[in-house]
Design an enzyme around this catalytic site. Structure first.
Site, short mmCIF file in Angstrom:
data_model
loop_
_atom_site.label_atom_id
_atom_site.label_comp_id
_atom_site.label_asym_id
_atom_site.label_seq_id
_atom_site.Cartn_x
_atom_site.Cartn_y
_atom_site.Cartn_z
N HIS A 7 -2.18 13.94 -1.89
CA HIS A 7 -2.86 15.16 -2.33
C HIS A 7 -3.69 15.78 -1.22
CE1 HIS A 7 -5.81 11.94 -3.60
NE2 HIS A 7 -6.71 12.79 -3.13
N HIS A 79 -10.50 16.93 1.87
CA HIS A 79 -9.77 15.80 2.48
C HIS A 79 -8.29 15.89 2.20
CE1 HIS A 79 -10.74 13.88 -1.55
NE2 HIS A 79 -9.50 13.44 -1.44
N GLU A 130 -8.15 10.26 3.30
CA GLU A 130 -8.11 9.22 2.25
C GLU A 130 -6.77 8.51 2.36
OE1 GLU A 130 -8.41 10.80 -1.76
OE2 GLU A 130 -8.37 8.80 -2.66
C1 LIG Z 1 -11.37 10.12 -6.71
C2 LIG Z 1 -10.86 9.93 -5.30
C3 LIG Z 1 -9.31 10.00 -5.30
O1 LIG Z 1 -8.69 10.98 -4.86
O2 LIG Z 1 -8.74 9.01 -5.81
C4 LIG Z 1 -11.47 10.93 -4.32
O3 LIG Z 1 -10.85 11.69 -3.63
S1 LIG Z 1 -13.19 10.86 -4.25
C5 LIG Z 1 -13.68 12.12 -3.06
C6 LIG Z 1 -15.12 12.03 -2.74
N1 LIG Z 1 -15.43 10.82 -2.00
C7 LIG Z 1 -15.56 10.81 -0.64
O4 LIG Z 1 -15.47 11.84 0.03
C8 LIG Z 1 -15.91 9.47 -0.02
C9 LIG Z 1 -15.93 9.49 1.47
N2 LIG Z 1 -16.84 10.51 1.99
C10 LIG Z 1 -18.04 10.21 2.55
O5 LIG Z 1 -18.42 9.06 2.67
C11 LIG Z 1 -18.87 11.37 3.00
O6 LIG Z 1 -18.46 12.55 2.31
C12 LIG Z 1 -18.81 11.62 4.51
C13 LIG Z 1 -17.40 11.94 5.00
C14 LIG Z 1 -19.36 10.42 5.26
C15 LIG Z 1 -19.66 12.86 4.83
O7 LIG Z 1 -20.86 12.74 4.20
P1 LIG Z 1 -22.00 13.84 4.41
O8 LIG Z 1 -21.42 15.21 4.29
O9 LIG Z 1 -23.13 13.49 3.51
O10 LIG Z 1 -22.40 13.51 5.88
P2 LIG Z 1 -22.97 14.39 7.02
O11 LIG Z 1 -23.53 15.64 6.48
O12 LIG Z 1 -23.83 13.50 7.81
O13 LIG Z 1 -21.65 14.75 7.85
C16 LIG Z 1 -21.35 14.13 9.07
C17 LIG Z 1 -20.41 15.05 9.83
O14 LIG Z 1 -19.13 15.05 9.18
C18 LIG Z 1 -18.77 16.36 8.80
N3 LIG Z 1 -18.09 16.29 7.50
C19 LIG Z 1 -18.62 15.88 6.34
N4 LIG Z 1 -17.73 15.95 5.35
C20 LIG Z 1 -16.59 16.41 5.91
C21 LIG Z 1 -15.31 16.70 5.41
N5 LIG Z 1 -15.02 16.52 4.13
N6 LIG Z 1 -14.37 17.15 6.26
C22 LIG Z 1 -14.66 17.33 7.58
N7 LIG Z 1 -15.87 17.07 8.12
C23 LIG Z 1 -16.82 16.62 7.30
C24 LIG Z 1 -20.07 17.13 8.74
O15 LIG Z 1 -19.84 18.50 8.95
C25 LIG Z 1 -20.86 16.50 9.85
O16 LIG Z 1 -20.46 17.06 11.07
P3 LIG Z 1 -21.52 17.58 12.16
O17 LIG Z 1 -22.32 16.33 12.49
O18 LIG Z 1 -20.68 18.05 13.31
O19 LIG Z 1 -22.32 18.63 11.48
CO LIG Z 2 -8.83 12.29 -3.17
#
Ligand SMILES: C[C@@H](C(=O)O)C(=O)SCCNC(=O)CCNC(=O)[C@H](O)C(C)(C)COP(=O)(O)OP(=O)(O)OC[C@H]1O[C@@H](n2cnc3c(N)ncnc32)[C@H](O)[C@@H]1OP(=O)(O)O
Ligand SMILES: [Co+2]
Length: 134
Positions: A7, A79, A130
């Site tokens: 996805h 993502h 992912e």
């Molecule tokens: C249900 C399941 C499924 O499908 O089965 C799902 O999908 S659950 C979907 C939801 N779950 C997840 O997303 C879990 C994994 N995600 C995470 O752990 C978090 O979202 C992070 C990826 C670590 C980002 O967290 P957060 O935005 O709080 O961190 P942050 O503000 O410090 O961001 C660090 C740097 O990464 C960038 N950044 C953050 N999110 C981003 C994204 N989605 N795509 C691209 N870049 C991204 C920010 O702009 C920043 O860059 P700069 O430093 O350059 O400004």
């Molecule tokens: Co997902």
């Protein structure tokens, strides 16, 4: 290592509005909304002939998509999810290259009832990846 595109996820503020837009304007096959408390999001899946679109709306206080939506108030692509045959083998191979696996490093059960992991966007061309067990 990676296989099919499972996805593409789009973060949205209003999942009901996003669902209605895809159902009514784009004529898509849109699922019901399902809370995923383990992931801090509510999900909707749009089924296309060759892949799926996942809508994500924040759920709870510490949603991992909250900051993303602050930075992208209109929503945006959040993502991409690739299938892998063996998620633990994939994880260990990726960690050996220095790629950062997010969270505890242990897979969680994802929206399809299968184990999933996330890889840091800074290690993959600015795109959050992912992996889902096929
Ligand atoms: C249900 C399941 C499924 O499908 O089965 C799902 O999908 S659950 C979907 C939801 N779950 C997840 O997303 C879990 C994994 N995600 C995470 O752990 C978090 O979202 C992070 C990826 C670590 C980002 O967290 P957060 O935005 O709080 O961190 P942050 O503000 O410090 O961001 C660090 C740097 O990464 C960038 N950044 C953050 N999110 C981003 C994204 N989605 N795509 C691209 N870049 C991204 C920010 O702009 C920043 O860059 P700069 O430093 O350059 O400004
Ligand atoms: Co997902």
């Amino acid at each position: 290592m990676i296989g099919r595109l499972n996805h593409v996820a789009i973060a949205v503020r209003d999942i009901a509005a996003a669902s209605a837009l895809y159902r009514d304007t784009l004529g898509a096959d849109v699922s019901a909304a399902v809370p995923q408390p383990e992931h801090g999001v509510t999900t909707v899946f749009v089924t296309l002939p060759n892949t799926k679109i996942e809508f994500l709306e924040p759920l709870g206080e510490n949603s991992p998509i909250a900051k993303f939506l602050e930075r992208n108030p209109d929503g945006g692509i959040h993502h991409i999810c690739y299938e892998v045959d063996d998620i633990l083998t994939a994880r260990d191979q990726l960690k050996a290259t220095g790629a950062r696996v997010l969270g505890s490093g242990d897979p969680k059960i994802g929206a399809h009832g299968k184990p999933v992991l996330f890889l840091h966007p800074k290690d993959f061309n600015g795109t959050l990846v992912e992996l889902e067990q096929a």
